[in-house]
Design an enzyme around this catalytic site. Structure first.
Site, mmCIF file in Angstrom:
data_model
loop_
_atom_site.group_PDB
_atom_site.id
_atom_site.type_symbol
_atom_site.label_atom_id
_atom_site.label_comp_id
_atom_site.label_asym_id
_atom_site.label_seq_id
_atom_site.Cartn_x
_atom_site.Cartn_y
_atom_site.Cartn_z
ATOM 1 N N HIS A 1 48.543 43.508 43.486
ATOM 2 C CA HIS A 1 47.713 44.308 42.573
ATOM 3 C C HIS A 1 47.374 45.690 43.128
ATOM 4 O O HIS A 1 46.460 46.340 42.633
ATOM 5 C CB HIS A 1 46.422 43.552 42.234
ATOM 6 C CG HIS A 1 46.659 42.353 41.352
ATOM 7 N ND1 HIS A 1 45.741 41.341 41.180
ATOM 8 C CD2 HIS A 1 47.732 42.008 40.595
ATOM 9 C CE1 HIS A 1 46.239 40.426 40.350
ATOM 10 N NE2 HIS A 1 47.448 40.808 39.988
ATOM 11 N N ALA B 1 36.254 29.424 51.963
ATOM 12 C CA ALA B 1 37.471 29.705 52.731
ATOM 13 C C ALA B 1 37.144 29.974 54.205
ATOM 14 O O ALA B 1 37.850 29.496 55.099
ATOM 15 C CB ALA B 1 38.205 30.896 52.127
ATOM 16 N N GLN C 1 46.034 39.096 45.850
ATOM 17 C CA GLN C 1 45.620 39.822 44.642
ATOM 18 C C GLN C 1 44.525 40.816 45.006
ATOM 19 O O GLN C 1 44.087 41.593 44.168
ATOM 20 C CB GLN C 1 45.060 38.842 43.605
ATOM 21 C CG GLN C 1 46.069 37.821 43.149
ATOM 22 C CD GLN C 1 45.396 36.717 42.342
ATOM 23 O OE1 GLN C 1 45.198 36.837 41.143
ATOM 24 N NE2 GLN C 1 45.039 35.637 43.006
ATOM 25 N N ASN C 2 44.053 40.740 46.240
ATOM 26 C CA ASN C 2 42.966 41.628 46.650
ATOM 27 C C ASN C 2 43.497 43.020 46.943
ATOM 28 O O ASN C 2 44.602 43.178 47.448
ATOM 29 C CB ASN C 2 42.250 41.069 47.881
ATOM 30 C CG ASN C 2 41.571 39.756 47.574
ATOM 31 O OD1 ASN C 2 41.390 39.423 46.400
ATOM 32 N ND2 ASN C 2 41.204 39.014 48.596
ATOM 33 N N CYS D 1 49.971 59.755 41.722
ATOM 34 C CA CYS D 1 49.886 60.653 40.577
ATOM 35 C C CYS D 1 50.147 59.856 39.303
ATOM 36 O O CYS D 1 50.979 58.956 39.305
ATOM 37 C CB CYS D 1 50.922 61.765 40.734
ATOM 38 S SG CYS D 1 50.966 62.883 39.326
ATOM 39 N N ASP E 1 41.481 45.171 48.712
ATOM 40 C CA ASP E 1 40.865 45.625 49.968
ATOM 41 C C ASP E 1 41.884 45.466 51.099
ATOM 42 O O ASP E 1 42.979 44.944 50.890
ATOM 43 C CB ASP E 1 39.576 44.820 50.254
ATOM 44 C CG ASP E 1 39.854 43.333 50.430
ATOM 45 O OD1 ASP E 1 40.678 42.967 51.296
ATOM 46 O OD2 ASP E 1 39.245 42.509 49.704
ATOM 47 N N ARG F 1 33.911 50.906 44.493
ATOM 48 C CA ARG F 1 34.636 49.829 45.183
ATOM 49 C C ARG F 1 35.136 50.291 46.550
ATOM 50 O O ARG F 1 35.169 49.508 47.504
ATOM 51 C CB ARG F 1 35.797 49.332 44.321
ATOM 52 C CG ARG F 1 35.268 48.627 43.061
ATOM 53 C CD ARG F 1 36.350 47.902 42.319
ATOM 54 N NE ARG F 1 36.894 46.787 43.080
ATOM 55 C CZ ARG F 1 37.997 46.137 42.758
ATOM 56 N NH1 ARG F 1 38.672 46.484 41.677
ATOM 57 N NH2 ARG F 1 38.441 45.143 43.501
ATOM 58 N N THR G 1 40.983 31.897 44.302
ATOM 59 C CA THR G 1 41.446 32.588 43.095
ATOM 60 C C THR G 1 41.252 31.671 41.896
ATOM 61 O O THR G 1 41.612 30.489 41.951
ATOM 62 C CB THR G 1 42.902 33.093 43.260
ATOM 63 O OG1 THR G 1 43.365 33.611 42.014
ATOM 64 C CG2 THR G 1 43.855 32.016 43.753
ATOM 65 N N SER G 2 40.644 32.204 40.833
ATOM 66 C CA SER G 2 40.167 31.347 39.755
ATOM 67 C C SER G 2 41.279 30.833 38.847
ATOM 68 O O SER G 2 41.032 30.002 37.976
ATOM 69 C CB SER G 2 39.126 32.092 38.928
ATOM 70 O OG SER G 2 39.661 33.311 38.481
HETATM 71 P P1 NAD Z 1 38.136 35.808 40.505
HETATM 72 O O1 NAD Z 1 36.929 36.678 40.640
HETATM 73 O O2 NAD Z 1 38.634 35.490 39.164
HETATM 74 O O3 NAD Z 1 37.838 34.406 41.194
HETATM 75 C C1 NAD Z 1 37.271 34.285 42.459
HETATM 76 C C2 NAD Z 1 37.446 32.869 42.936
HETATM 77 O O4 NAD Z 1 36.960 32.811 44.268
HETATM 78 C C3 NAD Z 1 36.654 31.824 42.137
HETATM 79 O O5 NAD Z 1 37.522 30.790 41.804
HETATM 80 C C4 NAD Z 1 35.603 31.335 43.134
HETATM 81 O O6 NAD Z 1 35.345 29.958 43.010
HETATM 82 C C5 NAD Z 1 36.264 31.609 44.452
HETATM 83 N N1 NAD Z 1 35.353 31.811 45.597
HETATM 84 C C6 NAD Z 1 34.087 32.310 45.608
HETATM 85 N N2 NAD Z 1 33.601 32.313 46.878
HETATM 86 C C7 NAD Z 1 34.581 31.796 47.665
HETATM 87 C C8 NAD Z 1 34.684 31.528 49.066
HETATM 88 N N3 NAD Z 1 33.676 31.807 49.906
HETATM 89 N N4 NAD Z 1 35.846 31.000 49.535
HETATM 90 C C9 NAD Z 1 36.866 30.714 48.693
HETATM 91 N N5 NAD Z 1 36.814 30.947 47.372
HETATM 92 C C10 NAD Z 1 35.681 31.476 46.863
HETATM 93 O O7 NAD Z 1 39.234 36.449 41.418
HETATM 94 P P2 NAD Z 1 40.818 36.397 41.366
HETATM 95 O O8 NAD Z 1 41.296 35.057 40.940
HETATM 96 O O9 NAD Z 1 41.271 36.976 42.649
HETATM 97 O O10 NAD Z 1 41.296 37.367 40.192
HETATM 98 C C11 NAD Z 1 40.631 38.452 39.714
HETATM 99 C C12 NAD Z 1 41.167 39.822 39.976
HETATM 100 O O11 NAD Z 1 40.163 40.372 40.758
HETATM 101 C C13 NAD Z 1 42.399 40.028 40.773
HETATM 102 O O12 NAD Z 1 43.228 40.811 39.991
HETATM 103 C C14 NAD Z 1 41.975 40.875 41.996
HETATM 104 O O13 NAD Z 1 42.835 41.975 42.130
HETATM 105 C C15 NAD Z 1 40.636 41.366 41.626
HETATM 106 N N6 NAD Z 1 39.574 41.507 42.646
HETATM 107 C C16 NAD Z 1 39.846 41.881 43.918
HETATM 108 C C17 NAD Z 1 38.821 41.994 44.850
HETATM 109 C C18 NAD Z 1 39.161 42.418 46.262
HETATM 110 O O14 NAD Z 1 40.121 43.134 46.465
HETATM 111 N N7 NAD Z 1 38.402 41.969 47.251
HETATM 112 C C19 NAD Z 1 37.508 41.735 44.487
HETATM 113 C C20 NAD Z 1 37.243 41.360 43.154
HETATM 114 C C21 NAD Z 1 38.300 41.242 42.260
HETATM 115 ZN ZN ZN Z 2 52.227 64.617 40.309
#
Ligand code: NAD
Ligand code: ZN
Length: 242
Positions: A112, A223, A94-95, A120, A97, A62, A181-182
């Site tokens: 997150h 988005a 929640q991302n 550690c 990155d 990742r 976010t789903s």
């Molecule tokens: P999720 O994977 O459950 O849902 C992703 C959502 O994004 C879906 O509802 C989908 O329809 C939507 N989506 C897809 N393409 C899109 C676009 N172009 N524009 C707007 N929306 C779009 O993700 P979540 O709800 O964030 O939850 C899952 C967990 O995944 C979180 O805890 C998060 O920390 C983690 N996560 C983070 C990353 C990152 O940091 N980039 C990547 C994957 C998962």
């Molecule tokens: Zn330590």
């Protein structure tokens, strides 16, 4: 267009969908599995106890993927909105990155955790910047205290970061907007229910989230395509890059 007035306070919650157009896969979409593991199988304290090398292999991958990614127009539009609204704006992601920061966001709350930080697993040493990759057969990274260095990530079953600040901001907002976010990962999935009686609640993304019924409005689409022209702030359209 979404009209914001001087009395509005905006709470933005972003999810994996905001980074999808930057080439970082979401977990629940197509290709959401990693080597046939479900995310819960590599992102939990149990996984860390059972097989820390597998966990580091996953986070090393990742880090490589996110390390190559560049912010997309959605990140840029949100950074521009922050600039326009100042402290009337709160961004909770929640991302893990750093694409919001790369786009110029100044104050991102990473509930997150952050992919490019480690900490550690034993002592109280604060989290530190780390973009290292630790693929097997490399040794696990160790702390001076003898503990093992782990990713600074909130795993399934752990408590998200900064929840007090987040609930304060939720209480004070007049517009709540969830983007990409789903609506299945708690507690973020319940933020909308928490605000729906005192704030407008808007969803942005290509498909209905599981918690759709709690939102008053939804804009369906990507988005990166919707956000750059979505906002009007204090009577003026928000221009991105202008
Ligand atoms: P999720 O994977 O459950 O849902 C992703 C959502 O994004 C879906 O509802 C989908 O329809 C939507 N989506 C897809 N393409 C899109 C676009 N172009 N524009 C707007 N929306 C779009 O993700 P979540 O709800 O964030 O939850 C899952 C967990 O995944 C979180 O805890 C998060 O920390 C983690 N996560 C983070 C990353 C990152 O940091 N980039 C990547 C994957 C998962
Ligand atoms: Zn330590």
């Amino acid at each position: 267009m979404l009209r914001l007035t001087p009395s509005d306070r905006v709470f933005i919650l972003t999810g994996a969908g905001v980074s999808a157009e930057s080439g970082i896969p979401t977990f629940r979409g197509a290709g959401g599995l990693w080597r046939n593991y479900r995310i819960e199988e590599v992102a939990s304290p149990y996984a860390w106890q059972r097989d820390p090398r597998l966990v580091w292999e996953f986070y090393s991958m990742r880090r490589r993927v996110a390390g190559e990614a560049k912010p997309n127009p959605a990140h840029l539009a949100l950074a521009r909105l922050e600039q326009a609204l100042g402290d009337r704006f709160f961004l909770c992601t929640q991302n893990v990155d750093n694409l919001h920061e790369q786009a110029g966001a100044q104050r991102v709350v990473h509930m997150h955790g952050e992919l490019f930080k480690s900490r550690c697993d034993s002592c109280n040493r604060p989290p530190f910047a780390d973009s290292g990759t630790y693929d097997p057969p490399a040794a696990l990274p160790r702390c001076d205290c003898g503990g093992t260095i782990r990713p600074h990530i909130c795993w399934f079953g752990e408590t998200p970061f900064e929840m007090e600040r987040i609930y304060d901001a939720l209480e004070g907002c007049t517009l709540f907007m969830a983007i990409g976010t789903s609506g299945v990962v708690e507690p973020a999935a319940s933020f909308v229910a928490y605000v729906r009686h005192h704030a407008r609640a808007v969803y942005v993304g290509p498909e209905e989230p599981s918690n759709r019924s709690s939102f008053s409005d939804a804009y369906f689409g990507k988005a990166g395509e919707l956000l750059p022209t979505l906002f009007e702030v204090d009577g003026k359209p928000l221009t991105v890059g202008g």
